[in-house]
Design an enzyme around this catalytic site. Structure first.
Site, PDB file in Angstrom:
ATOM      1  N   CYS A  36       0.959  -1.208  -0.005  1.00 43.59           N
ATOM      2  CA  CYS A  36      -0.004  -0.080  -0.105  1.00 43.59           C
ATOM      3  C   CYS A  36       0.929   1.130  -0.013  1.00 43.59           C
ATOM      4  CB  CYS A  36      -1.085   0.014   1.250  1.00 43.59           C
ATOM      5  SG  CYS A  36      -0.135  -0.155   2.801  1.00 43.59           S
ATOM      6  N   HIS A 286      -1.888   0.784   7.757  1.00 41.19           N
ATOM      7  CA  HIS A 286      -2.038   0.812   6.084  1.00 41.19           C
ATOM      8  C   HIS A 286      -2.135   2.139   5.692  1.00 41.19           C
ATOM      9  CE1 HIS A 286      -4.264  -0.214   2.610  1.00 41.19           C
ATOM     10  NE2 HIS A 286      -5.184   0.593   2.685  1.00 41.19           N
TER      11      HIS A 286
END
Length: 326
Positions: A36, A286
């Site tokens: 990510c 994340h």
């Protein structure tokens, strides 16, 4: 003064800050496990108008003489694939395959820092534009420096005789300490340009009065970049813990108050992308981003998902990286 003018690797008059093509947002990017941090930077760069215009024009690949890996050619192919694909999501395969060429410290499958990946990506793109040995001034005229590059001015003032020493440093991004007085981005920037007395250990010998004396230092933006990239430091450098406070940031930012020359017209920048980190620590969690597409609308980009959102949602995030365009 007294130096030869730098060669111009890329002429600034060819840079277009407005989208040359207006269309819907492009594809999302698949996450292959802890990738990510790569996806958010690729998306923010894809929606940087002057860079996207340049990459979509094939100007680099048509004259590229790099042997083997070339980050600019890789980005050219990636941006074209994202913006022109009919798929809802694609795999940034070339970037993942050549990760070690972008930054030796990156290890496939391991969570890394998005800001570090941004810095390494810009450096790799910059290197791809250098075809021979050039002086530093000429090196700073690549397309990367023409878009993201600016100059800081550091003025040290002798508190004994008021003599000053100025120095200048090129930058591609600005990292901001948000631990103190950080209710808003403008507060942080005001603190940055406020003169600060040097630590006793840093006392310098004044070239004017020839004495070791106390001094103050003021850092300002001497030349503003076309695209200003700001990192709000969310890892406490002493404890390593994450700084989760909300720092207010505007959709439109006037750089004039933070310039070396504060007189003159406002230097307005418009927010077009942000990176957000979710998680309890900076070593895990994340990354996702929000970006404004060429159609003028904002989108939340979370790996393969690309969803409509509004500016109020964007301005309400706990931002990590901020991208502003002149």
């Amino acid at each position: 003064e007294g130096m030869a003018l730098p060669q111009r690797i890329f002429p600034p008059e060819k840079i277009s800050m407005d989208w040359q093509q207006r269309q819907r947002p492009g594809a999302g990017l698949f996450n292959l496990g802890n990738t990510c941090y790569i996806n958010v930077i690729l998306q923010c760069l894809t929606y940087t108008p002057p860079l996207a215009n340049y990459l979509l024009s094939y100007q680099h690949s048509q004259s590229c003489q790099q042997q083997g890996f070339c980050m600019m050619c890789t980005m050219e192919a990636h941006v074209r694939k994202v913006l022109c694909s009919s798929a809802s999501a694609i795999l940034p395969g070339a970037v993942l395959r050549d990760l070690k060429f972008i930054g030796e410290e990156f290890e496939y499958g391991r969570q890394e820092n998005a800001y570090e990946f941004l810095r390494c990506t810009l450096d790799a793109m910059h290197r791809a534009c250098l075809s021979c040995d050039l002086d530093v001034s000429s090196q700073e005229t690549t397309i990367v420096h023409q878009i993201f590059g600016g100059f800081m001015k550091s003025r040290v003032t002798c508190l004994s005789c008021q003599g000053v020493v100025d120095s200048y440093k090129a930058f591609l991004d600005v990292s901001l300490d948000i631990r103190v007085r950080a209710s808003s981005l403008t507060t942080v920037l005001e603190d940055c340009v406020t003169p600060k007395q040097l630590d006793q250990k840093e006392c310098f010998r004044c070239s004017k009065c020839k004495k070791k004396a106390a001094a103050s230092k003021k850092v300002t933006v001497y030349r503003a970049p076309r695209v200003l990239t700001l990192c709000l430091e969310r890892a406490d450098q002493w404890t390593g813990t994450k700084i989760s406070k909300f720092v207010e940031y505007p959709e439109y930012l006037d750089l004039r108050p933070y310039m070396s020359d504060t007189a003159g017209e406002p230097l307005l920048c418009s927010l077009y992308a942000i990176v957000v980190h979710s998680g309890d620590t900076c070593l895990e969690g994340h990354f996702l981003c929000y970006a404004k597409a060429s159609n003028g609308l904002w989108y939340k980009m979370d790996d393969e998902s690309v969803d409509n959102c509004d500016i109020h949602t964007v301005l309400g995030q706990q931002a990590y990286l901020l991208f502003y365009a002149r």
